[in-house]
Write a protein that holds these residues in place. Structure first.
Motif, PDB file in Angstrom:
ATOM      1  N   LYS A  44       0.811  -1.216   0.000  1.00  0.00           N
ATOM      2  CA  LYS A  44       0.000   0.000   0.000  1.00  0.00           C
ATOM      3  C   LYS A  44       0.844   1.265   0.000  1.00  0.00           C
ATOM      4  CE  LYS A  44      -4.067  -1.988   2.177  1.00  0.00           C
ATOM      5  NZ  LYS A  44      -5.065  -1.851   3.251  1.00  0.00           N
ATOM      6  N   GLN A  45       2.155   1.159   0.212  1.00  0.00           N
ATOM      7  CA  GLN A  45       3.002   2.343   0.232  1.00  0.00           C
ATOM      8  C   GLN A  45       3.097   3.056  -1.114  1.00  0.00           C
ATOM      9  OE1 GLN A  45       6.757   1.195   1.816  1.00  0.00           O
ATOM     10  NE2 GLN A  45       5.949   0.845   3.915  1.00  0.00           N
ATOM     11  N   PRO A  46       3.067   2.369  -2.263  1.00  0.00           N
ATOM     12  CA  PRO A  46       3.138   3.101  -3.543  1.00  0.00           C
ATOM     13  C   PRO A  46       1.954   4.023  -3.776  1.00  0.00           C
ATOM     14  CG  PRO A  46       3.693   0.795  -3.858  1.00  0.00           C
ATOM     15  CD  PRO A  46       3.182   0.928  -2.475  1.00  0.00           C
ATOM     16  N   ALA A  47       0.913   3.986  -2.928  1.00  0.00           N
ATOM     17  CA  ALA A  47      -0.248   4.834  -3.155  1.00  0.00           C
ATOM     18  C   ALA A  47       0.111   6.311  -3.253  1.00  0.00           C
ATOM     19  CB  ALA A  47      -1.287   4.596  -2.046  1.00  0.00           C
ATOM     20  N   PRO A  48       1.033   6.874  -2.396  1.00  0.00           N
ATOM     21  CA  PRO A  48       1.360   8.300  -2.541  1.00  0.00           C
ATOM     22  C   PRO A  48       1.994   8.654  -3.872  1.00  0.00           C
ATOM     23  CG  PRO A  48       2.026   7.456  -0.396  1.00  0.00           C
ATOM     24  CD  PRO A  48       1.629   6.291  -1.228  1.00  0.00           C
ATOM     25  N   THR A  49       2.558   7.695  -4.591  1.00  0.00           N
ATOM     26  CA  THR A  49       3.235   8.022  -5.860  1.00  0.00           C
ATOM     27  C   THR A  49       2.250   8.175  -7.014  1.00  0.00           C
ATOM     28  OG1 THR A  49       3.539   5.674  -6.342  1.00  0.00           O
ATOM     29  CG2 THR A  49       5.267   6.754  -5.070  1.00  0.00           C
ATOM     30  N   GLN A  50       0.966   7.817  -6.790  1.00  0.00           N
ATOM     31  CA  GLN A  50       0.016   7.904  -7.903  1.00  0.00           C
ATOM     32  C   GLN A  50      -0.231   9.343  -8.358  1.00  0.00           C
ATOM     33  OE1 GLN A  50      -3.438   5.803  -6.695  1.00  0.00           O
ATOM     34  NE2 GLN A  50      -2.408   3.784  -6.605  1.00  0.00           N
ATOM     35  N   PRO A  51      -0.418  10.326  -7.440  1.00  0.00           N
ATOM     36  CA  PRO A  51      -0.651  11.694  -7.937  1.00  0.00           C
ATOM     37  C   PRO A  51       0.621  12.374  -8.421  1.00  0.00           C
ATOM     38  CG  PRO A  51      -0.690  11.650  -5.562  1.00  0.00           C
ATOM     39  CD  PRO A  51      -0.585  10.239  -6.020  1.00  0.00           C
TER      40      PRO A  51
ATOM     41  N   VAL B 235      -8.999  21.767   7.010  1.00  0.00           N
ATOM     42  CA  VAL B 235      -7.583  21.541   6.739  1.00  0.00           C
ATOM     43  C   VAL B 235      -7.460  20.536   5.599  1.00  0.00           C
ATOM     44  CG1 VAL B 235      -5.408  20.720   7.720  1.00  0.00           C
ATOM     45  CG2 VAL B 235      -7.000  22.015   9.147  1.00  0.00           C
ATOM     46  N   ASP B 236      -6.584  20.861   4.639  1.00  0.00           N
ATOM     47  CA  ASP B 236      -6.349  19.933   3.537  1.00  0.00           C
ATOM     48  C   ASP B 236      -5.801  18.605   4.081  1.00  0.00           C
ATOM     49  OD1 ASP B 236      -7.179  21.829   1.780  1.00  0.00           O
ATOM     50  OD2 ASP B 236      -5.158  22.585   1.358  1.00  0.00           O
ATOM     51  N   PRO B 237      -6.018  17.509   3.369  1.00  0.00           N
ATOM     52  CA  PRO B 237      -5.479  16.218   3.829  1.00  0.00           C
ATOM     53  C   PRO B 237      -3.984  16.324   4.101  1.00  0.00           C
ATOM     54  CG  PRO B 237      -6.971  15.887   1.985  1.00  0.00           C
ATOM     55  CD  PRO B 237      -6.801  17.365   2.110  1.00  0.00           C
ATOM     56  N   VAL B 238      -3.571  15.836   5.279  1.00  0.00           N
ATOM     57  CA  VAL B 238      -2.171  15.946   5.688  1.00  0.00           C
ATOM     58  C   VAL B 238      -1.350  14.744   5.243  1.00  0.00           C
ATOM     59  CG1 VAL B 238      -2.763  17.377   7.654  1.00  0.00           C
ATOM     60  CG2 VAL B 238      -2.708  14.894   7.915  1.00  0.00           C
ATOM     61  N   GLY B 239      -1.977  13.771   4.628  1.00  0.00           N
ATOM     62  CA  GLY B 239      -1.246  12.601   4.176  1.00  0.00           C
ATOM     63  C   GLY B 239      -2.191  11.580   3.572  1.00  0.00           C
ATOM     64  N   PRO B 240      -1.661  10.608   2.888  1.00  0.00           N
ATOM     65  CA  PRO B 240      -2.500   9.576   2.278  1.00  0.00           C
ATOM     66  C   PRO B 240      -2.986   8.556   3.322  1.00  0.00           C
ATOM     67  CG  PRO B 240      -0.204   9.111   1.841  1.00  0.00           C
ATOM     68  CD  PRO B 240      -0.225  10.428   2.562  1.00  0.00           C
ATOM     69  N   LYS B 241      -3.887   7.731   2.895  1.00  0.00           N
ATOM     70  CA  LYS B 241      -4.409   6.690   3.775  1.00  0.00           C
ATOM     71  C   LYS B 241      -3.316   5.669   4.086  1.00  0.00           C
ATOM     72  CE  LYS B 241      -9.210   6.967   2.206  1.00  0.00           C
ATOM     73  NZ  LYS B 241     -10.359   6.211   1.638  1.00  0.00           N
ATOM     74  N   GLY B 242      -3.363   5.216   5.310  1.00  0.00           N
ATOM     75  CA  GLY B 242      -2.410   4.201   5.734  1.00  0.00           C
ATOM     76  C   GLY B 242      -1.066   4.754   6.154  1.00  0.00           C
ATOM     77  N   GLN B 243      -0.842   6.072   6.096  1.00  0.00           N
ATOM     78  CA  GLN B 243       0.435   6.668   6.459  1.00  0.00           C
ATOM     79  C   GLN B 243       0.320   7.379   7.806  1.00  0.00           C
ATOM     80  OE1 GLN B 243       3.360   6.308   4.595  1.00  0.00           O
ATOM     81  NE2 GLN B 243       2.035   4.799   3.619  1.00  0.00           N
ATOM     82  N   VAL B 244       1.464   7.425   8.527  1.00  0.00           N
ATOM     83  CA  VAL B 244       1.536   8.103   9.824  1.00  0.00           C
ATOM     84  C   VAL B 244       2.010   9.538   9.600  1.00  0.00           C
ATOM     85  CG1 VAL B 244       2.587   8.050  12.119  1.00  0.00           C
ATOM     86  CG2 VAL B 244       2.037   5.905  10.966  1.00  0.00           C
ATOM     87  N   ARG B 245       1.284  10.488  10.192  1.00  0.00           N
ATOM     88  CA  ARG B 245       1.641  11.904  10.068  1.00  0.00           C
ATOM     89  C   ARG B 245       1.523  12.579  11.431  1.00  0.00           C
ATOM     90  NH1 ARG B 245       3.421  10.357   6.088  1.00  0.00           N
ATOM     91  NH2 ARG B 245       3.211  11.125   3.939  1.00  0.00           N
TER      92      ARG B 245
END
Length: 301
Positions: free
Chosen positions: A162-169, A265-275
């Protein structure tokens, strides 16, 4: 000097007993007790029965044998002398008649019985208490394991797939044209996440509302003081307030909607990630996780 029958009657009257009560205890006919008290030995069946009845009578009165043995022998001797020529004579042989039960209370035996009963009762109570304690500990441990597993599942990073999800946008970011549309899609989302009245109010110079779209682990600090640390399920809302600063840590950054001082507040990170996000009176900042160390080519140190 009172006769043997008079002496027995006096002892009976001192104790407040009746002839009927003596008969009930010894199973001897009432008339025989009356003959004994009247010293009418001739009306009794014989010397053997007279001696037996007198001894039972005396033992019920707790009289020692020395108090009546002499009088008993004398009475039997007189009766024997008067019965010369009769077909039936009193026996010469002395027959020892065993004592009859007096019905006294055996304290030692009763104490032993009660000790057995109390011991069995204590054993049963200890057994029941042990079973209940074992079951209660098992229930508490089972509940703690279930809660810990749920928290660990939400706090731990998602698997590698699930980590490659941030690379999609990523392909849309370099292009200059998609920048304006990139800001437009959050607009309808922002309008939908600001309700008329939050479910959990917050007060202070820094006010933060957290709404969960998915199950998310959340921790909130005010300086060094931790205000909250738990799992928020989908549909739940939490509110926090501080006079100067709030810091939050999200186990599923894309699974919540944040509202700071009434602003979305705009999303601070993708799903499944720690922020980790820090909110102040003048703004907020997302603390990005440190970059992963770059792998070195083979052969380099």
């Amino acid at each position: 000097m009172p006769s043997l029958g008079q002496k027995l009657r006096q002892e009976r009257e001192k104790r407040g007993l009746t002839i009927e009560q003596l008969s009930a205890q010894t199973r001897i006919n009432v008339q025989y007790f009356q003959y004994i008290e009247a010293d009418d030995t001739a009306s009794l069946p014989g010397g053997f029965f007279y001696r037996s009845f007198v001894r039972q009578y005396a033992r019920l009165m707790d009289l020692p044998e020395s108090d009546y043995q002499g009088e008993l022998d004398r009475s039997l001797a007189e009766d024997a002398s008067q019965s010369v020529g009769r077909t039936t004579a009193l026996p010469e042989k002395t027959i020892d008649v065993p004592p009859i039960p007096t019905g006294r209370f055996d304290t030692a035996l009763e104490m032993r019985r009660w000790a057995w009963r109390l011991g069995i009762l204590a054993l049963v109570m200890a057994l029941c208490s042990g079973v209940y304690t074992f079951w209660d500990r098992w229930r508490i441990q089972h509940e703690e394991d279930r809660i810990a597993a749920a928290k660990a599942e939400q706090a731990a990073p998602k698997p590698a797939e699930k980590q490659p999800a941030p690379t999609q946008p990523a392909p849309t970011v370099p292009a200059p044209q998609p920048q304006a549309p990139a800001e437009q899609p959050p607009a309808p989302i922002q309008a939908s996440i600001i309700p008329a009245a939050p479910e959990v109010p917050a007060s202070g110079a820094v006010r933060l509302i957290i709404r969960a779209n998915e199950m998310t682990w959340v921790a909130v600090w005010q300086g060094d003081k931790q205000l909250f640390a738990d799992v928020i399920r989908a549909g739940e809302t939490r509110g926090f307030g501080s006079p100067n600063q709030l810091r939050i840590r999200l186990g599923n950054a894309g699974g919540v909607q944040l509202e700071w001082n009434g602003q979305a507040v705009d999303p601070v990170g993708p799903k499944g990630q720690v922020r980790t996000v820090e909110f102040r009176t003048d703004g907020y900042s997302v603390i990005q996780p440190p970059p992963a160390p770059a792998s070195k080519p083979d052969g380099q140190v």
